[in-house]
Motif scaffolding. Structure first.
Motif, mmCIF file in Angstrom:
data_model
loop_
_atom_site.group_PDB
_atom_site.id
_atom_site.type_symbol
_atom_site.label_atom_id
_atom_site.label_comp_id
_atom_site.label_asym_id
_atom_site.label_seq_id
_atom_site.Cartn_x
_atom_site.Cartn_y
_atom_site.Cartn_z
ATOM 1 N N PHE A 106 0.830 -1.219 0.000
ATOM 2 C CA PHE A 106 0.000 0.000 0.000
ATOM 3 C C PHE A 106 0.858 1.261 0.000
ATOM 4 N N ASP A 107 0.275 2.345 -0.513
ATOM 5 C CA ASP A 107 1.043 3.603 -0.568
ATOM 6 C C ASP A 107 0.926 4.432 0.701
ATOM 7 N N GLY A 108 -0.043 4.073 1.573
ATOM 8 C CA GLY A 108 -0.163 4.779 2.849
ATOM 9 C C GLY A 108 -0.992 6.044 2.788
ATOM 10 N N ASN A 109 -1.708 6.241 1.679
ATOM 11 C CA ASN A 109 -2.478 7.491 1.538
ATOM 12 C C ASN A 109 -3.979 7.315 1.741
ATOM 13 N N LYS A 110 -4.391 6.147 2.272
ATOM 14 C CA LYS A 110 -5.830 5.911 2.436
ATOM 15 C C LYS A 110 -6.406 6.863 3.483
ATOM 16 N N LYS A 111 -7.553 7.442 3.154
ATOM 17 C CA LYS A 111 -8.225 8.359 4.083
ATOM 18 C C LYS A 111 -9.682 7.942 4.198
ATOM 19 N N ALA A 112 -10.281 8.215 5.361
ATOM 20 C CA ALA A 112 -11.704 7.935 5.554
ATOM 21 C C ALA A 112 -12.524 8.793 4.602
ATOM 22 N N VAL A 113 -13.636 8.212 4.115
ATOM 23 C CA VAL A 113 -14.496 8.987 3.211
ATOM 24 C C VAL A 113 -15.488 9.794 4.054
ATOM 25 N N THR A 114 -14.979 10.608 4.928
ATOM 26 C CA THR A 114 -15.815 11.478 5.760
ATOM 27 C C THR A 114 -15.173 12.855 5.724
ATOM 28 N N LEU A 115 -15.831 13.815 6.331
ATOM 29 C CA LEU A 115 -15.294 15.176 6.331
ATOM 30 C C LEU A 115 -13.939 15.246 7.033
ATOM 31 N N SER A 116 -13.771 14.378 8.062
ATOM 32 C CA SER A 116 -12.522 14.442 8.835
ATOM 33 C C SER A 116 -11.327 13.935 8.022
ATOM 34 N N VAL A 120 -7.411 5.589 7.918
ATOM 35 C CA VAL A 120 -8.116 4.408 8.438
ATOM 36 C C VAL A 120 -7.363 3.162 8.002
ATOM 37 N N PRO A 121 -7.424 2.087 8.821
ATOM 38 C CA PRO A 121 -6.665 0.873 8.499
ATOM 39 C C PRO A 121 -7.032 0.287 7.135
ATOM 40 N N TYR A 122 -6.055 -0.359 6.528
ATOM 41 C CA TYR A 122 -6.237 -0.987 5.220
ATOM 42 C C TYR A 122 -6.937 -2.325 5.354
ATOM 43 N N SER A 123 -7.991 -2.525 4.572
ATOM 44 C CA SER A 123 -8.647 -3.829 4.532
ATOM 45 C C SER A 123 -8.078 -4.602 3.336
ATOM 46 N N GLU A 124 -8.421 -5.871 3.265
ATOM 47 C CA GLU A 124 -7.922 -6.741 2.195
ATOM 48 C C GLU A 124 -8.416 -6.281 0.828
ATOM 49 N N ASP A 126 -8.749 -3.109 -0.201
ATOM 50 C CA ASP A 126 -8.199 -1.838 -0.681
ATOM 51 C C ASP A 126 -7.227 -2.080 -1.839
ATOM 52 N N ILE A 127 -7.145 -1.098 -2.708
ATOM 53 C CA ILE A 127 -6.325 -1.258 -3.920
ATOM 54 C C ILE A 127 -4.858 -0.997 -3.581
ATOM 55 N N PRO A 128 -3.983 -1.994 -3.813
ATOM 56 C CA PRO A 128 -2.558 -1.786 -3.533
ATOM 57 C C PRO A 128 -1.942 -0.776 -4.494
ATOM 58 N N ASN A 129 -0.908 -0.131 -4.026
ATOM 59 C CA ASN A 129 -0.164 0.809 -4.865
ATOM 60 C C ASN A 129 1.228 0.984 -4.229
ATOM 61 N N PRO A 130 2.116 0.005 -4.455
ATOM 62 C CA PRO A 130 3.404 0.033 -3.751
ATOM 63 C C PRO A 130 4.234 1.266 -4.099
ATOM 64 N N THR A 261 15.770 7.536 2.788
ATOM 65 C CA THR A 261 16.186 6.149 2.511
ATOM 66 C C THR A 261 15.970 5.875 1.022
ATOM 67 N N PRO A 262 16.686 4.912 0.445
ATOM 68 C CA PRO A 262 16.491 4.617 -0.992
ATOM 69 C C PRO A 262 15.041 4.281 -1.327
ATOM 70 N N ALA A 263 14.362 3.512 -0.456
ATOM 71 C CA ALA A 263 12.967 3.138 -0.745
ATOM 72 C C ALA A 263 12.021 4.063 0.005
ATOM 73 N N LYS A 264 11.005 4.547 -0.721
ATOM 74 C CA LYS A 264 9.968 5.359 -0.081
ATOM 75 C C LYS A 264 9.015 4.413 0.659
ATOM 76 N N ARG A 265 8.683 4.757 1.893
ATOM 77 C CA ARG A 265 7.806 3.894 2.680
ATOM 78 C C ARG A 265 6.437 4.540 2.889
ATOM 79 N N PRO A 266 5.381 3.708 3.072
ATOM 80 C CA PRO A 266 4.047 4.305 3.309
ATOM 81 C C PRO A 266 4.022 5.087 4.614
ATOM 82 N N LYS A 267 3.337 6.226 4.613
ATOM 83 C CA LYS A 267 3.203 7.065 5.819
ATOM 84 C C LYS A 267 2.317 6.387 6.857
ATOM 85 N N TYR A 268 1.361 5.627 6.346
ATOM 86 C CA TYR A 268 0.375 4.988 7.231
ATOM 87 C C TYR A 268 0.042 3.615 6.648
#
Ligand SMILES: NC(=O)c1ccc[n+]([C@@H]2O[C@H](COP(=O)([O-])OP(=O)(O)OC[C@H]3O[C@@H](n4cnc5c(N)ncnc54)[C@H](OP(=O)(O)O)[C@@H]3O)[C@@H](O)[C@H]2O)c1
Length: 293
Positions: A106-116, A120-124, A126-130, A261-268
């Motif tokens: 995952f890329d770590g950019n998943k956000k809740a589909v709410t105003l806030s 939110v945690p990744y479910s199985e 969710d669309i991967p994007n390394p 670091t050489p590899a970019k890591r997901p923020k979340y």
């Protein structure tokens, strides 16, 4: 029941060896990279012909996240071709495959589909994007397995540590004995996973699956998330490691931008474990409790 484990000298492989005596009804076959090279199809066939496993846990992988950026072919060979070889031979032997993947799909950019719009945690589903070569090869390995052999469990996990092999916990303890101060990133959020808990989880899935054969529960095959419960930054993780081990070190939180670091890591990359808990009745402990253990 014969359970064959590849990559037996890695963290997960050694954790499986550690808990194996608790399961006397299972005949474990532990193969390290010199007895079984998963990139060599004939080698995989030969070992499967000999042991005829009912289950295979593929704990073999290329796991050097940063080095993968400069060794993409090697990472691809082990994580994609190797995984495909294992899946193909599992199919030839009707062996159920348990394969380990990663939150780094995952890329770590998943956000809740709410105003806030909080993370939110990744479910199985969710669309991967390394974001790096390692994550991409792990995702491509998952895809090869899905195309090759339906009797598979792909377990995505995160931030694995143990008393065995190399990992963040052991690096922190080593650095604590060498330095007075240390800076650790505090803006990457995930969940540590005790490798022994992951090993126990895999055996529970095997037992569940072996008991439910013939009961039409084959639909349990698929992708699952597993880590300990809770979430933290690498800084929080390091702080807890030092606290538990009574290490006095001046620990400073820093942003990822200060530690390139050489590899970019997901923020979340926190994983949602609802599916694995409800399907297999697996109970998961908090990362803090399991770190202490
Ligand atoms: N570590 C983490 O933080 C983390 C996080 C998320 C997911 N995962 C996944 O969890 C799984 C287990 O990770 P781990 O931490 O136990 O990894 P590890 O400690 O690096 O162990 C990997 C093992 O794979 C073996 N291996 C490498 N190439 C091989 C080949 N061609 N044939 C057979 N074996 C080979 C290695 O053997 P040699 O040492 O002899 O090369 C090593 O013993 C992996 O799939 C990994 O991607 C790990």
């Amino acid at each position: 029941m014969v359970v064959l484990v590849t990559g037996a000298n890695g963290q997960l492989g050694q954790s499986l060896q550690f808990i194996a005596p608790n399961y006397p009804k299972i005949e474990f076959v532990f193969c390290n990279s010199s007895t079984l090279d998963i990139t060599n199809l004939n080698n995989v066939k030969q070992i499967f012909n000999h042991y005829k496993p009912n289950y295979c846990i593929n704990a073999a992988a290329y796991t050097a996240v940063d080095k993968a950026e400069s060794e993409p072919d090697k990472a691809h060979l082990i994580n994609v071709i190797g995984a495909k070889n294992v899946a193909q031979v599992c199919k030839e032997h009707n062996t159920v495959l348990l394969h380990i993947s990663t939150d780094f799909v995952f890329d770590g950019n998943k956000k809740a589909v709410t105003l806030s719009a909080v993370e939110v945690p990744y479910s199985e589903n969710d669309i991967p994007n390394p974001t790096g070569v390692y994550g991409q090869t792990k995702l491509d390995g998952e895809i090869e397995i899905q195309k090759t052999w339906e009797k598979h469990f792909i377990i995505r996990t995160s931030w694995v540590y143990s008393q065995f092999g190399n990992n963040f916990m052991k690096t922190m303890l080593r650095l604590a004995s060498e330095r007075d101060t240390l800076s650790v990133v505090n803006d990457q959020i995930g969940t540590p996973t005790n490798a022994v808990d992951l090993a126990e989880c895999l055996i529970k899935i095997i037992i569940f699956s072996s008991l439910s054969f013939g009961e039409g529960r084959g639909e349990a095959f698929g992708i699952y998330n597993f880590s300990n419960e809770g979430q933290c930054s690498w800084y929080d993780f390091a702080k807890k490691i030092f606290e538990i081990n009574n290490k006095n070190i001046d620990l400073k939180p820093i942003p990822t931008s200060s530690f390139p670091t050489p590899a970019k890591r997901p923020k979340y990359s926190v994983l949602d474990k609802t599916k694995i808990k409800s399907t297999f009745g697996i109970q998961i402990k908090s990362w803090k409790e399991r770190l202490k253990a």
